[in-house]
Structures are given as C-alpha cells and as structure tokens.
Write a protein that holds these residues in place. Sequence first.
Motif, PDB file in Angstrom:
ATOM      1  N   THR A   1       0.838  -1.206   0.000  1.00 43.76           N
ATOM      2  CA  THR A   1       0.000   0.000   0.000  1.00 43.76           C
ATOM      3  C   THR A   1       0.870   1.252   0.000  1.00 43.76           C
ATOM      4  OG1 THR A   1      -1.757  -1.139   1.198  1.00 43.76           O
ATOM      5  CG2 THR A   1      -1.802   1.254   1.243  1.00 43.76           C
ATOM      6  N   GLU A   2       0.501   2.206  -0.850  1.00 47.69           N
ATOM      7  CA  GLU A   2       1.233   3.465  -0.938  1.00 47.69           C
ATOM      8  C   GLU A   2       0.379   4.611  -0.394  1.00 47.69           C
ATOM      9  OE1 GLU A   2       4.020   2.566  -4.859  1.00 47.69           O
ATOM     10  OE2 GLU A   2       2.325   3.942  -5.025  1.00 47.69           O
ATOM     11  N   PHE A   3       1.075   5.610   0.131  1.00 46.92           N
ATOM     12  CA  PHE A   3       0.387   6.751   0.717  1.00 46.92           C
ATOM     13  C   PHE A   3       0.971   8.052   0.179  1.00 46.92           C
ATOM     14  CE2 PHE A   3       0.271   3.265   3.734  1.00 46.92           C
ATOM     15  CZ  PHE A   3      -1.064   3.224   4.102  1.00 46.92           C
ATOM     16  N   VAL A   4       0.083   9.002  -0.071  1.00 44.00           N
ATOM     17  CA  VAL A   4       0.482  10.382  -0.360  1.00 44.00           C
ATOM     18  C   VAL A   4      -0.040  11.225   0.801  1.00 44.00           C
ATOM     19  CG1 VAL A   4       0.164  12.386  -1.851  1.00 44.00           C
ATOM     20  CG2 VAL A   4       0.480  10.110  -2.859  1.00 44.00           C
TER      21      VAL A   4
ATOM     22  N   LYS B   1     -10.415  22.199  -0.960  1.00 44.71           N
ATOM     23  CA  LYS B   1      -9.625  22.819  -2.025  1.00 44.71           C
ATOM     24  C   LYS B   1      -8.264  22.129  -2.155  1.00 44.71           C
ATOM     25  CE  LYS B   1      -8.995  26.242  -5.038  1.00 44.71           C
ATOM     26  NZ  LYS B   1      -7.627  26.000  -5.498  1.00 44.71           N
ATOM     27  N   ALA B   2      -7.679  21.739  -1.040  1.00 44.62           N
ATOM     28  CA  ALA B   2      -6.386  21.058  -1.068  1.00 44.62           C
ATOM     29  C   ALA B   2      -6.494  19.732  -1.822  1.00 44.62           C
ATOM     30  CB  ALA B   2      -5.886  20.822   0.351  1.00 44.62           C
TER      31      ALA B   2
ATOM     32  N   GLU C   1       2.771  16.614   0.215  1.00 43.44           N
ATOM     33  CA  GLU C   1       2.369  17.862  -0.426  1.00 43.44           C
ATOM     34  C   GLU C   1       1.800  18.805   0.627  1.00 43.44           C
ATOM     35  OE1 GLU C   1       2.760  18.671  -3.564  1.00 43.44           O
ATOM     36  OE2 GLU C   1       3.328  16.714  -4.397  1.00 43.44           O
ATOM     37  N   VAL C   2       2.046  20.091   0.426  1.00 46.97           N
ATOM     38  CA  VAL C   2       1.414  21.126   1.243  1.00 46.97           C
ATOM     39  C   VAL C   2       0.306  21.733   0.393  1.00 46.97           C
ATOM     40  CG1 VAL C   2       1.690  23.377   2.330  1.00 46.97           C
ATOM     41  CG2 VAL C   2       3.439  21.613   2.634  1.00 46.97           C
ATOM     42  N   GLY C   3      -0.905  21.754   0.961  1.00 51.77           N
ATOM     43  CA  GLY C   3      -2.046  22.209   0.185  1.00 51.77           C
ATOM     44  C   GLY C   3      -2.706  23.463   0.720  1.00 51.77           C
TER      45      GLY C   3
END
Length: 278
Positions: free
Chosen positions: A31-34, A87-88, A79-81
């Motif tokens: 399993t991969e995570f972002v 919206k992010a 990532e910074v959203g």
Amino acid sequence: MPRYLVLANQTASSPELTSAVRKMVEKKADTEFVLLVPATPVEDLLDWQDGDNETIAKRTAQAAKEHLEGIGAKVVRTEVGDPSPIKAIEDELQRHQEKYDGIVISTLPLQRSRWVALDQPRRIERRFKLPVTHVVGHSVTMTREELINGLNEDLNLELEGLLRGVYHAAAGRGMLGHELRELLKKELPSELDHATFLADKIVALGGEVRIRPSLPAELGAARELLQENIAGERKIISNYAKRIDQASEFGDKGLVIRLENMLASETDHLEQLERLGR
C-alpha cells in the motif's frame, strides 16, 4: 497496488493515525500513501510554532513522513495544500491526475476541529466519490478523562478549604483570630458554591465525583492558622490557572469563563488573607 491520500496536519504524527496506517499496511504490504498537509493558518493551530503556515506545514509533513516510514508505510510523496481541506484535495487530484483507492482524513476531536465542525469528512466523500476513513486524534488534545481528574482535584481542594475554614474560624484566638474568623465565615458560601459547581461539571462531563479531601492540620496560634489558609489559597489558585488552560485545550469555553471567575474570587480572598498578615 492500493494508494491512499492521507489528509492531516496537527494529527499527522498522532498515535491514532499511525495505528490506522499500520493496519492498512498489515492488510496489504505494498500500500502506498500520499500525505497532504493543508497549510492551516498559524492562529488556528493548537500550539504556537515558529514560521508561517507554509513553513510549518512543510515541517509537519516531513516529520509525519519520517514517522510513518518508521512503521513500514510507503509514503511516496508529501504535499502542502490549500488551508481548505476540500480545495487542497481538489488541487491535488487535478495536479497529479492519480487514482486513489480512498482518502484518510485525520482530525482533532470535535471540540477543537474546524474540519469536523464544518462536516468536512462527509462533504469530501460526497464531493470526490471516494471512500473516506475518518481518524480522530484524541491524544493530541486534552482528553475528557484528564480534565475530569483535574476537576476532581480542584473539588477536593475546595472541600479542604471549607473544612479548614470551619475549623479555623472556631479555633482562632485573640484579635488576629477574630479577624480571621470573620474573613473565613464570609468566604464559606463562595467555597461551597465552587465545590457544587465542580461536582456538577464532573457529572456533566460523564465522570464520577471522588470525595477525598484531606483533613485540616491541628494548629494553635492564629498566625499559624492564617499561614495555612494562605498556602491553601495559593494551591487552589495555581490549580485553577492550569485547569483554565486544560479547559481551553479541551474546547469548553463555558468552563473556561466559569473557572476564570472562580480564579478571580480566590485571588481576592488570598489578597485579603495576606493583608491580614501584614
């Protein structure tokens, strides 16, 4: 291989999110995570941190990535959203055009979470047509049980003040003893009111009232009685100052206001006692 988008900020390294991710990895090791961290405004954070919201979010993302990788999770990127969770996510999906099997949203408890107050988890699920797992980071904030334990401590200090006031009002001798008696008698209704409120609040929070006050020491001289009362007032004032911070962290604004009023009352009483000793 499964891929999940993890949305978190202040709870990104919490035990609750860690546990949820670990279970997903145990179920399927590849399993991969972002990890997506909204740039929450600095003034909305639980604790003050150095830097602007973007800098803080990047720091949070990196720390959480290292933490999750430490339990075996494959965090492919961070990532910074946008400060807005919806919206992010929208920006993330449009920018990278990746397919996710679901979204994991980690929030503070209801009392402190703007995301939950705005019903973001369900709105995100409806908006993006992806299954959402909502993880609540209770350990990040003051727990209900910790607050109840503190209020029980305060309750017993107030009861000790009542017992001490009754005993010392009767035991005081001489001019100083008489003045102390009058001051303590005047404060007894206030002490009882504080104790009653604390007991009611403990029950309202779902706790049990634990009555275990210490009995006042047997003292003779009026000045010894006075010093004992001054020490007792300083203790309860110190406790209320801590409890105000805890109630604020827990998110109970009504309790904060009531404790501030009680703190002011106890401070007035302490000053009267100290003037009596001069």
